[in-house]
Scaffold this motif. Structure first.
Motif, PDB file in Angstrom:
ATOM      1  N   ASP A 166      36.606  33.107  36.577  1.00  0.00           N
ATOM      2  CA  ASP A 166      37.784  32.266  36.331  1.00  0.00           C
ATOM      3  C   ASP A 166      37.863  31.197  37.416  1.00  0.00           C
ATOM      4  O   ASP A 166      37.670  31.481  38.594  1.00  0.00           O
ATOM      5  CB  ASP A 166      39.048  33.138  36.350  1.00  0.00           C
ATOM      6  N   VAL A 167      38.129  29.949  37.018  1.00  0.00           N
ATOM      7  CA  VAL A 167      38.215  28.854  37.995  1.00  0.00           C
ATOM      8  C   VAL A 167      39.427  29.029  38.900  1.00  0.00           C
ATOM      9  O   VAL A 167      39.335  28.851  40.120  1.00  0.00           O
ATOM     10  CB  VAL A 167      38.284  27.494  37.264  1.00  0.00           C
ATOM     11  N   PHE A 223      31.943  29.158  34.093  1.00  0.00           N
ATOM     12  CA  PHE A 223      33.342  29.042  34.486  1.00  0.00           C
ATOM     13  C   PHE A 223      34.240  29.157  33.268  1.00  0.00           C
ATOM     14  O   PHE A 223      33.949  28.594  32.215  1.00  0.00           O
ATOM     15  CB  PHE A 223      33.602  27.693  35.164  1.00  0.00           C
ATOM     16  N   ILE A 224      35.354  29.867  33.447  1.00  0.00           N
ATOM     17  CA  ILE A 224      36.416  29.909  32.423  1.00  0.00           C
ATOM     18  C   ILE A 224      37.622  29.190  32.992  1.00  0.00           C
ATOM     19  O   ILE A 224      38.060  29.472  34.106  1.00  0.00           O
ATOM     20  CB  ILE A 224      36.783  31.357  32.048  1.00  0.00           C
ATOM     21  N   GLY A 274      37.238  29.844  41.825  1.00  0.00           N
ATOM     22  CA  GLY A 274      35.905  29.896  41.246  1.00  0.00           C
ATOM     23  C   GLY A 274      34.927  28.946  41.906  1.00  0.00           C
ATOM     24  O   GLY A 274      33.751  29.280  42.109  1.00  0.00           O
ATOM     25  N   PHE A 275      35.380  27.726  42.262  1.00  0.00           N
ATOM     26  CA  PHE A 275      34.493  26.761  42.901  1.00  0.00           C
ATOM     27  C   PHE A 275      34.010  27.274  44.255  1.00  0.00           C
ATOM     28  O   PHE A 275      32.825  27.189  44.592  1.00  0.00           O
ATOM     29  CB  PHE A 275      35.206  25.420  43.082  1.00  0.00           C
ATOM     30  N   LEU A 288      32.012  40.160  35.613  1.00  0.00           N
ATOM     31  CA  LEU A 288      33.221  39.482  35.132  1.00  0.00           C
ATOM     32  C   LEU A 288      34.207  39.396  36.297  1.00  0.00           C
ATOM     33  O   LEU A 288      34.606  40.416  36.857  1.00  0.00           O
ATOM     34  CB  LEU A 288      33.858  40.255  33.971  1.00  0.00           C
ATOM     35  N   VAL A 289      34.610  38.166  36.645  1.00  0.00           N
ATOM     36  CA  VAL A 289      35.472  37.969  37.812  1.00  0.00           C
ATOM     37  C   VAL A 289      36.765  37.283  37.373  1.00  0.00           C
ATOM     38  O   VAL A 289      36.748  36.152  36.887  1.00  0.00           O
ATOM     39  CB  VAL A 289      34.772  37.112  38.894  1.00  0.00           C
ATOM     40  N   ASP A 290      37.893  37.980  37.555  1.00  0.00           N
ATOM     41  CA  ASP A 290      39.208  37.418  37.222  1.00  0.00           C
ATOM     42  C   ASP A 290      40.264  38.235  37.935  1.00  0.00           C
ATOM     43  O   ASP A 290      40.132  39.463  38.047  1.00  0.00           O
ATOM     44  CB  ASP A 290      39.457  37.437  35.704  1.00  0.00           C
ATOM     45  N   ASP A 291      41.307  37.579  38.420  1.00  0.00           N
ATOM     46  CA  ASP A 291      42.364  38.298  39.144  1.00  0.00           C
ATOM     47  C   ASP A 291      43.388  38.922  38.208  1.00  0.00           C
ATOM     48  O   ASP A 291      44.284  39.623  38.660  1.00  0.00           O
ATOM     49  CB  ASP A 291      43.079  37.337  40.111  1.00  0.00           C
ATOM     50  N   GLN A 292      43.262  38.686  36.888  1.00  0.00           N
ATOM     51  CA  GLN A 292      44.219  39.241  35.927  1.00  0.00           C
ATOM     52  C   GLN A 292      43.565  40.373  35.134  1.00  0.00           C
ATOM     53  O   GLN A 292      42.620  40.130  34.370  1.00  0.00           O
ATOM     54  CB  GLN A 292      44.699  38.157  34.971  1.00  0.00           C
TER      55      GLN A 292
END
Length: 495
Positions: free
Chosen positions: A56-57, A84-85, A64-65, A10-14
């Protein structure tokens, strides 16, 4: 074989969103690995075998890209499923770019937990199946000398299975099918039957029956796909609608690929169907909500602008108090309407909200049935009641403890009649001119709602009667529709 857990990245900065994804996916029983940036995700990938990546994009430093492009450059991760989210409305160009970078699907925000779990579960199972197929293929290769014929047959089946797996990743597998182009035989899996709302025991899969389940406006999509394959196209994807036997309409996206023989002739077409109805509905709700918010915000600002522009006072302090009171009244009714999702408001609740600041005990008598007001009517009456309460507290019955106020209402033939009767207060004299409160009350009730506002300045106390239609078209045109009275309307009302 025991169930083998797979790793999901799971990848997200938040951090809050990472925690939400962990809670949603916890029940899948897989290993959840988190990364708070693209670079941290790359470090995890180099050390850990990952089945599915949820990314997350929109992320700082490395979005994300860009992360997807870097992952796809590594031979180990060329077939790793990436979802992608996106919290923004992505265009077709953005989707194409995402698919080119290696994304297998998009998940819009707000995330629907059931949909996200279903997608992740499918790709985790595909990952396990792929590993199982790889192990089986290795065993078959070890026995190639002794069982050449059996191996060739098994290899062909594995190739077909791998093709279906690849297409499922590209579309987010929910149902799969095969069509023998030569014999005309069809094969549907359980998911395909479920999407179309039919069962294998009662539904014969053939072109005529399948076409009968397609939405009439989308039948040409099937004909176009067949024509494309006949022209030499090897892959085809389209969105279409189906009409289930029970009448329910569902949105789907279909991906198909052709298998050809040595001469290049199509011999089989295989595909995957994904039910995207909930996504479509979510997009429609989001678009509707955006329009509603925009409309209500403009109306609220227009009304606030009228209040600020037309309020009059001899001193700045009095002006501020008057403006704040009127805007607070608008805010209170907005809160009531928000709690009902802008379906309407109870008249008694509006009155309770307006009289709450006064705490006058037995000075006020209320009498009337439950009446549900449309949003436009509720906003207008809330401001009207505010002006009546404010004037009464300053100059009328509520300005003294001996004063009494009776508020009664009734509904007959969809006409609301509300009476405001004061007594026991200071001696009342007919005003020489009408203030903003009286003018805006008249303009709103009469011009906006098609009602009537009557004032009788009796010596013993004001008597006001409001008559408001509850079904007037201007009040029911759309949820939340309300137009502030114009300056011209206020001038007419004051004349």
């Amino acid at each position: 074989m025991d169930h083998e857990k797979v790793n999901i990245l799971l990848v997200d900065d938040q951090p809050a969103k990472l925690l939400a994804y962990e809670v949603i996916l916890k029940e899948l029983g897989e290993n959840l690995v988190v990364a708070s940036s693209g670079r941290e995700a790359l470090e995890v990938l180099l050390k850990t075998e990952i089945a599915v990546i949820l990314v997350d994009v929109c992320m700082p430093e490395l979005d994300g890209f860009e992360l997807a492009a870097m992952i796809r450059e590594h031979p180990r991760f060329q077939k790793t499923a990436m979802i992608f989210i996106s919290a923004i409305q992505v265009s077709d160009i953005d989707r194409l770019r995402g698919y080119e970078m290696g994304a297998v699907d998009y998940v819009p925000v707000p995330v629907v937990p059931e949909v996200l779990r279903a997608k992740i579960k499918v790709f985790a199972e595909l990952y396990r199946k792929t590993r199982e197929l790889e192990r089986l293929n290795q065993e078959l290769e070890d026995r190639v000398r002794a069982r050449t014929a059996e191996l060739e047959n098994s290899t062909a089946k594995l190739r077909e299975s791998e093709q279906r797996r690849s297409m499922a990743i590209a579309a987010g597998k929910m149902g799969s099918w095969d069509w023998d182009w030569i014999s005309g035989d069809w094969m549907w899996d359980e998911g395909q039957y479920r999407i179309f709302g039919v069962g294998p025991e009662s539904f014969e899969v053939n072109p005529a029956n399948v076409q009968a389940l397609l939405h009439p406006d989308d039948v040409d999509q099937l004909r176009k796909a067949i024509a494309e394959f006949n022209k030499g196209t090897r892959a085809y994807e389209t969105e279409f609608r189906i009409v289930r036997p029970d009448g329910e309409v569902r949105w789907c996206v279909g991906t198909a690929a052709a298998t050809v023989d040595d001469s290049g002739r199509v011999v089989r077409v295989s595909g995957v169907t994904v039910d995207i109805t909930e996504r479509k509905r979510a997009e429609e709700r989001q678009n509707l909500l955006a329009r509603e918010v925009d409309h209500r915000a403009k109306n609220a600002l227009a009304l606030a602008q009228s209040i600020v522009r037309l309020t009059r006072a001899d001193e700045v302090k009095a002006y501020v108090i008057a403006v704040e009171g009127r805007i607070n009244a608008l805010a209170r009714v907005h809160t009531i309407l928000s709690l009902s999702s802008w379906q309407g408001a109870e008249l008694s609740k509006l009155i309770d909200e307006e009289l709450a600041p006064y705490s006058l005990g037995g000075q006020i008598i209320l009498a009337g049935p439950e009446v549900q007001l449309l949003p436009a009517t509720a906003q207008t009456l809330a401001l009207a009641l505010h002006e009546l309460f404010t004037n009464s507290a300053k100059y009328g019955a509520l300005s003294t403890r001996s004063g009494r106020l009776t508020i009664g209402w009734q509904v007959e033939d969809q006409l609301l009649t509300l009476s405001w009767e004061e007594s026991g207060g200071p001696l009342v004299m007919t005003p020489k001119s009408r203030g903003f409160g009286t003018r805006s009350l008249l303009a709103s009730v009469e011009s906006q709602l098609g009602g009537q506002a009557q004032f009788d300045w009796r010596a013993e106390g004001l008597l006001c009667r409001l008559k408001v239609p509850l079904t007037r078209k201007t009040a029911t045109a759309a949820p939340g529709k309300f137009d502030a009275p114009s300056s011209a309307e206020l001038q007419r009302a004051s004349g």
